[in-house]
Scaffold this active site. Structure first.
Site, PDB file in Angstrom:
ATOM      1  N   LYS A  79       0.578  -1.170  -0.143  1.00 25.99           N
ATOM      2  CA  LYS A  79      -0.039   0.265   0.016  1.00 25.99           C
ATOM      3  C   LYS A  79       0.739   1.354   0.036  1.00 25.99           C
ATOM      4  O   LYS A  79       1.730   1.650   0.831  1.00 25.99           O
ATOM      5  CB  LYS A  79      -0.884  -0.042   1.296  1.00 25.99           C
ATOM      6  CG  LYS A  79      -1.904   1.374   1.282  1.00 25.99           C
ATOM      7  CD  LYS A  79      -2.411   1.525   2.701  1.00 25.99           C
ATOM      8  CE  LYS A  79      -2.976   2.741   2.763  1.00 25.99           C
ATOM      9  NZ  LYS A  79      -3.395   3.284   3.942  1.00 25.99           N
ATOM     10  N   ALA A 113      -8.986   5.696   4.988  1.00 28.13           N
ATOM     11  CA  ALA A 113      -9.021   6.821   5.948  1.00 28.13           C
ATOM     12  C   ALA A 113     -10.573   7.627   6.195  1.00 28.13           C
ATOM     13  O   ALA A 113     -11.208   7.951   5.305  1.00 28.13           O
ATOM     14  CB  ALA A 113      -8.174   7.933   5.373  1.00 28.13           C
ATOM     15  N   GLY A 114     -10.609   8.126   7.387  1.00 31.91           N
ATOM     16  CA  GLY A 114     -11.816   8.847   7.594  1.00 31.91           C
ATOM     17  C   GLY A 114     -13.113   8.226   8.353  1.00 31.91           C
ATOM     18  O   GLY A 114     -13.793   9.027   8.853  1.00 31.91           O
ATOM     19  N   ASN A 144      -8.183   1.852  10.615  1.00 35.10           N
ATOM     20  CA  ASN A 144      -7.212   1.281  11.833  1.00 35.10           C
ATOM     21  C   ASN A 144      -7.879   2.232  13.063  1.00 35.10           C
ATOM     22  O   ASN A 144      -8.123   1.648  14.038  1.00 35.10           O
ATOM     23  CB  ASN A 144      -6.127   1.793  11.540  1.00 35.10           C
ATOM     24  CG  ASN A 144      -4.985   1.449  12.673  1.00 35.10           C
ATOM     25  OD1 ASN A 144      -3.832   1.396  12.448  1.00 35.10           O
ATOM     26  ND2 ASN A 144      -5.440   0.650  13.500  1.00 35.10           N
ATOM     27  N   THR A 145      -7.780   3.547  12.822  1.00 36.66           N
ATOM     28  CA  THR A 145      -7.921   4.456  14.187  1.00 36.66           C
ATOM     29  C   THR A 145      -9.451   4.078  14.602  1.00 36.66           C
ATOM     30  O   THR A 145      -9.647   4.083  15.813  1.00 36.66           O
ATOM     31  CB  THR A 145      -7.912   5.797  13.800  1.00 36.66           C
ATOM     32  OG1 THR A 145      -6.527   5.853  13.311  1.00 36.66           O
ATOM     33  CG2 THR A 145      -8.118   6.596  15.055  1.00 36.66           C
TER      34      THR A 145
END
Length: 273
Positions: free
Chosen positions: A115, A202-203, A224-225
């Protein structure tokens, strides 16, 4: 449940509706990261709960053998069970991104699936598109299978596909922001014009964000987060697994058109009295 519905439901759980990337197929359309967990045991438990088969690893922050004597992620995330997706998180130059991908190939015995992300700003973590284009071309030419993190620009997404990237990964919102999909019509346009898998990256903040991404027709979601930063990461991983599956089923089923006025579930036309 009708025969057709039963068949479709079964297909979603089998390879009939598999995600295909670089010649390999996966039942899960949820991809997860390995950062920000309290320890490796929590990492392992959350990833198991997510049902993910592709696990992304930031080589600049995670030890997979390059630092002997330190805890090794591969002790809890086996390459025999998961497809590892080394990423270039934390790279701000073409040279750093290329070096990281080449290191991953060396550490993982010729592994070519990576990635790519080349960041342009430490505050927003938005991608540096010119640098990412340059790095992607070099990696493709070197035989890497490149999954590329980019912004939600349909023109740039098409450019990455044309140069040979195996998947394009537009952001939904800034990395780690949890804001959800800010520009759904951009994502939809990317999806409608793509011939390679499109995965939101993301987001995402919660399961409904993941479901929306899948309802737009995305082939998968990477996060992830949203999982690692939750109060209960293992439970959130389970929720994300279900959100992705629900969104995929809704996309395949086909939602009803949006209408301005009511449409009765029990219409009066054709009634007996």
């Amino acid at each position: 449940m009708s025969t057709t519905a039963a068949g479709l439901s079964a297909a979603i759980d089998r390879d009939d509706d598999a995600l295909s990337i670089a010649g390999r197929t996966y039942r899960s359309r949820l991809l997860v990261g390995t950062g920000k967990y309290r320890d490796l045991n929590e990492t392992q438990a959350a990833i198991q709960a997510s049902g993910a088969e592709i696990v992304t690893v930031a080589l600049r922050r995670t030890n997979i053998g390059q630092n002997p004597g330190e805890p090794n992620l591969l002790d809890v995330i086996s390459p025999d069970k998961y497809t590892l997706l080394p990423n270039t998180a934390g790279c701000y130059t073409v040279e750093d991104a290329l070096r990281t991908c080449r290191l991953a190939r060396e550490l993982l015995d010729g592994h070519t699936l990576v990635k790519l992300e080349v960041l342009g700003d430490e505050k927003t973590l938005f991608p540096d598109i010119p640098a990412t284009l340059q790095a992607a071309q070099v990696l493709v030419d070197e035989g890497f299978d490149v999954m590329v993190y980019t912004n939600d620009d349909p023109i740039i997404a098409r450019r990455f596909e044309e140069m040979g990237c195996v998947a394009v990964m537009p952001l939904a919102a800034p990395i780690g922001s949890g804001l959800g999909i800010r520009n759904p019509y951009n994502i939809l346009t990317i999806v409608e014009n793509a011939n390679v898998p499109i995965l939101v990256d993301a987001g995402v903040g919660t399961a409904s964000d993941a479901a929306i991404a899948m309802e737009l027709g995305c082939d998968g979601v990477l996060m992830n987060t949203a999982i690692a930063g939750a109060r209960d990461p293992v439970l959130m991983a389970s929720a994300m697994r279900k959100g992705v599956k629900a969104g995929r089923e809704a996309f395949l089923a086909g939602r009803i058109p949006r209408k301005r006025f009511a449409s009765a579930s029990s219409p009066v036309d054709g009634t007996f009295f």
